[in-house]
Motif scaffolding. Sequence first.
Motif, PDB file in Angstrom:
ATOM      1  N   TYR A  87       0.855  -1.193   0.000  1.00 44.00           N
ATOM      2  CA  TYR A  87       0.000   0.000   0.000  1.00 44.00           C
ATOM      3  C   TYR A  87       0.879   1.227   0.000  1.00 44.00           C
ATOM      4  O   TYR A  87       2.058   1.169   0.361  1.00 44.00           O
ATOM      5  N   PHE A  88       0.340   2.331  -0.471  1.00 39.51           N
ATOM      6  CA  PHE A  88       1.107   3.574  -0.510  1.00 39.51           C
ATOM      7  C   PHE A  88       0.163   4.758  -0.582  1.00 39.51           C
ATOM      8  O   PHE A  88      -0.930   4.676  -1.136  1.00 39.51           O
ATOM      9  N   ASP A  89       0.626   5.862   0.007  1.00 42.36           N
ATOM     10  CA  ASP A  89      -0.136   7.099   0.076  1.00 42.36           C
ATOM     11  C   ASP A  89      -0.319   7.681  -1.322  1.00 42.36           C
ATOM     12  O   ASP A  89       0.599   7.624  -2.146  1.00 42.36           O
ATOM     13  N   THR A  90      -1.509   8.232  -1.584  1.00 37.18           N
ATOM     14  CA  THR A  90      -1.790   8.830  -2.885  1.00 37.18           C
ATOM     15  C   THR A  90      -1.966  10.343  -2.810  1.00 37.18           C
ATOM     16  O   THR A  90      -1.992  11.011  -3.835  1.00 37.18           O
ATOM     17  N   GLY A  91      -2.141  10.874  -1.601  1.00 32.73           N
ATOM     18  CA  GLY A  91      -2.436  12.295  -1.470  1.00 32.73           C
ATOM     19  C   GLY A  91      -3.878  12.618  -1.862  1.00 32.73           C
ATOM     20  O   GLY A  91      -4.273  13.774  -1.897  1.00 32.73           O
ATOM     21  N   VAL A  92      -4.673  11.584  -2.159  1.00 30.37           N
ATOM     22  CA  VAL A  92      -6.073  11.767  -2.556  1.00 30.37           C
ATOM     23  C   VAL A  92      -6.952  11.398  -1.367  1.00 30.37           C
ATOM     24  O   VAL A  92      -6.739  10.368  -0.745  1.00 30.37           O
ATOM     25  N   SER A  93      -7.918  12.252  -1.062  1.00 30.37           N
ATOM     26  CA  SER A  93      -8.818  11.978   0.057  1.00 30.37           C
ATOM     27  C   SER A  93     -10.240  11.837  -0.475  1.00 30.37           C
ATOM     28  O   SER A  93     -10.750  12.758  -1.123  1.00 30.37           O
ATOM     29  N   VAL A  94     -10.846  10.663  -0.241  1.00 29.41           N
ATOM     30  CA  VAL A  94     -12.224  10.410  -0.698  1.00 29.41           C
ATOM     31  C   VAL A  94     -13.007   9.730   0.419  1.00 29.41           C
ATOM     32  O   VAL A  94     -12.427   9.216   1.370  1.00 29.41           O
ATOM     33  N   SER A  95     -14.319   9.698   0.266  1.00 25.21           N
ATOM     34  CA  SER A  95     -15.183   9.031   1.242  1.00 25.21           C
ATOM     35  C   SER A  95     -15.308   7.551   0.898  1.00 25.21           C
ATOM     36  O   SER A  95     -15.153   7.156  -0.256  1.00 25.21           O
ATOM     37  N   ARG A  96     -15.637   6.774   1.913  1.00 25.94           N
ATOM     38  CA  ARG A  96     -15.896   5.348   1.698  1.00 25.94           C
ATOM     39  C   ARG A  96     -17.175   5.209   0.868  1.00 25.94           C
ATOM     40  O   ARG A  96     -18.179   5.823   1.186  1.00 25.94           O
ATOM     41  N   GLU A  97     -17.117   4.398  -0.178  1.00 29.67           N
ATOM     42  CA  GLU A  97     -18.284   4.181  -1.030  1.00 29.67           C
ATOM     43  C   GLU A  97     -19.151   3.055  -0.468  1.00 29.67           C
ATOM     44  O   GLU A  97     -18.696   2.258   0.347  1.00 29.67           O
ATOM     45  N   THR A  98     -20.407   2.960  -0.932  1.00 27.57           N
ATOM     46  CA  THR A  98     -21.341   1.973  -0.385  1.00 27.57           C
ATOM     47  C   THR A  98     -20.880   0.543  -0.606  1.00 27.57           C
ATOM     48  O   THR A  98     -21.148  -0.314   0.212  1.00 27.57           O
ATOM     49  N   GLY A  99     -20.152   0.260  -1.684  1.00 29.45           N
ATOM     50  CA  GLY A  99     -19.711  -1.111  -1.957  1.00 29.45           C
ATOM     51  C   GLY A  99     -18.371  -1.458  -1.335  1.00 29.45           C
ATOM     52  O   GLY A  99     -17.766  -2.476  -1.705  1.00 29.45           O
ATOM     53  N   ALA A 100     -17.882  -0.644  -0.393  1.00 29.75           N
ATOM     54  CA  ALA A 100     -16.557  -0.888   0.205  1.00 29.75           C
ATOM     55  C   ALA A 100     -16.506  -2.280   0.842  1.00 29.75           C
ATOM     56  O   ALA A 100     -17.486  -2.729   1.439  1.00 29.75           O
ATOM     57  N   ARG A 101     -15.359  -2.965   0.688  1.00 29.52           N
ATOM     58  CA  ARG A 101     -15.223  -4.325   1.220  1.00 29.52           C
ATOM     59  C   ARG A 101     -13.913  -4.476   1.981  1.00 29.52           C
ATOM     60  O   ARG A 101     -12.931  -3.809   1.697  1.00 29.52           O
ATOM     61  N   GLU A 102     -13.944  -5.392   2.936  1.00 31.59           N
ATOM     62  CA  GLU A 102     -12.761  -5.676   3.755  1.00 31.59           C
ATOM     63  C   GLU A 102     -12.035  -6.929   3.267  1.00 31.59           C
ATOM     64  O   GLU A 102     -10.826  -7.017   3.360  1.00 31.59           O
ATOM     65  N   VAL A 103     -12.796  -7.910   2.764  1.00 36.41           N
ATOM     66  CA  VAL A 103     -12.201  -9.145   2.252  1.00 36.41           C
ATOM     67  C   VAL A 103     -12.348  -9.125   0.740  1.00 36.41           C
ATOM     68  O   VAL A 103     -13.455  -8.971   0.222  1.00 36.41           O
ATOM     69  N   VAL A 104     -11.206  -9.234   0.040  1.00 39.24           N
ATOM     70  CA  VAL A 104     -11.198  -9.132  -1.426  1.00 39.24           C
ATOM     71  C   VAL A 104     -10.353 -10.253  -2.018  1.00 39.24           C
ATOM     72  O   VAL A 104      -9.650 -10.960  -1.292  1.00 39.24           O
ATOM     73  N   GLU A 105     -10.415 -10.404  -3.322  1.00 44.84           N
ATOM     74  CA  GLU A 105      -9.598 -11.394  -4.024  1.00 44.84           C
ATOM     75  C   GLU A 105      -8.176 -10.878  -4.193  1.00 44.84           C
ATOM     76  O   GLU A 105      -7.971  -9.663  -4.315  1.00 44.84           O
ATOM     77  N   PRO A 106      -7.175 -11.784  -4.263  1.00 44.97           N
ATOM     78  CA  PRO A 106      -5.815 -11.335  -4.596  1.00 44.97           C
ATOM     79  C   PRO A 106      -5.843 -10.599  -5.936  1.00 44.97           C
ATOM     80  O   PRO A 106      -6.547 -11.012  -6.858  1.00 44.97           O
ATOM     81  N   GLY A 107      -5.113  -9.496  -6.018  1.00 44.72           N
ATOM     82  CA  GLY A 107      -5.069  -8.735  -7.261  1.00 44.72           C
ATOM     83  C   GLY A 107      -6.110  -7.642  -7.357  1.00 44.72           C
ATOM     84  O   GLY A 107      -6.173  -6.923  -8.348  1.00 44.72           O
ATOM     85  N   THR A 108      -6.918  -7.479  -6.311  1.00 43.97           N
ATOM     86  CA  THR A 108      -7.887  -6.383  -6.282  1.00 43.97           C
ATOM     87  C   THR A 108      -7.136  -5.065  -6.091  1.00 43.97           C
ATOM     88  O   THR A 108      -6.185  -4.990  -5.319  1.00 43.97           O
ATOM     89  N   VAL A 109      -7.566  -4.037  -6.812  1.00 46.58           N
ATOM     90  CA  VAL A 109      -7.044  -2.689  -6.580  1.00 46.58           C
ATOM     91  C   VAL A 109      -8.059  -2.010  -5.663  1.00 46.58           C
ATOM     92  O   VAL A 109      -9.221  -1.824  -6.040  1.00 46.58           O
ATOM     93  N   ALA A 110      -7.638  -1.707  -4.449  1.00 45.72           N
ATOM     94  CA  ALA A 110      -8.536  -1.130  -3.446  1.00 45.72           C
ATOM     95  C   ALA A 110      -8.010   0.222  -2.993  1.00 45.72           C
ATOM     96  O   ALA A 110      -6.804   0.473  -3.046  1.00 45.72           O
ATOM     97  N   PHE A 111      -8.918   1.080  -2.560  1.00 46.60           N
ATOM     98  CA  PHE A 111      -8.526   2.381  -2.023  1.00 46.60           C
ATOM     99  C   PHE A 111      -8.897   2.417  -0.548  1.00 46.60           C
ATOM    100  O   PHE A 111     -10.058   2.293  -0.190  1.00 46.60           O
ATOM    101  N   TRP A 112      -7.863   2.551   0.282  1.00 47.81           N
ATOM    102  CA  TRP A 112      -8.033   2.577   1.731  1.00 47.81           C
ATOM    103  C   TRP A 112      -8.335   4.010   2.149  1.00 47.81           C
ATOM    104  O   TRP A 112      -7.437   4.839   2.229  1.00 47.81           O
TER     105      TRP A 112
END
Length: 130
Positions: free
Chosen positions: A49-74
């Motif tokens: 993981y790495f900082d992007t300098g971008v700040s956004v809100s959590r979206e309704t479809g946010a997930r904690e458990v994902v498949e390997p290779g998922t691109v996620a925004f924390w």
Amino acid sequence: MQTPTSLQIRISWPSGHLTASLDDSPTTQALTNALPLVSTARTWGKEVYFDTGVSVSRETGAREVVEPGTVAFWTDGDALALPYGPTPISRGDECRLASPCNVLGRLEGDPGLLATVRDGDPVRVELLDA
């Protein structure tokens, strides 16, 4: 019926790179507006993981458990999270993120290449031309 647009980004580090396809979402738009960006990689179990300098809100479809290779925004850390295997809080072989993340898309190719990223490596993210 309209097909969702897919944007492609390249994530590069000293020993390799991967391409990812991102779905159109408010988070994807905020991220792509900030590209290209250079950051410092952090590792947490089998996640980069790495900082992007971008700040956004959590979206309704946010997930904690994902498949390997998922691109996620924390959203809690303004960071891109790229899991490729279990993290310290995983149960079994799952990819469990630190908290629910906005799912942006998928890496193309073998997400196991992320194992070559070292904590502290410089990471560059750029938009690929369609």
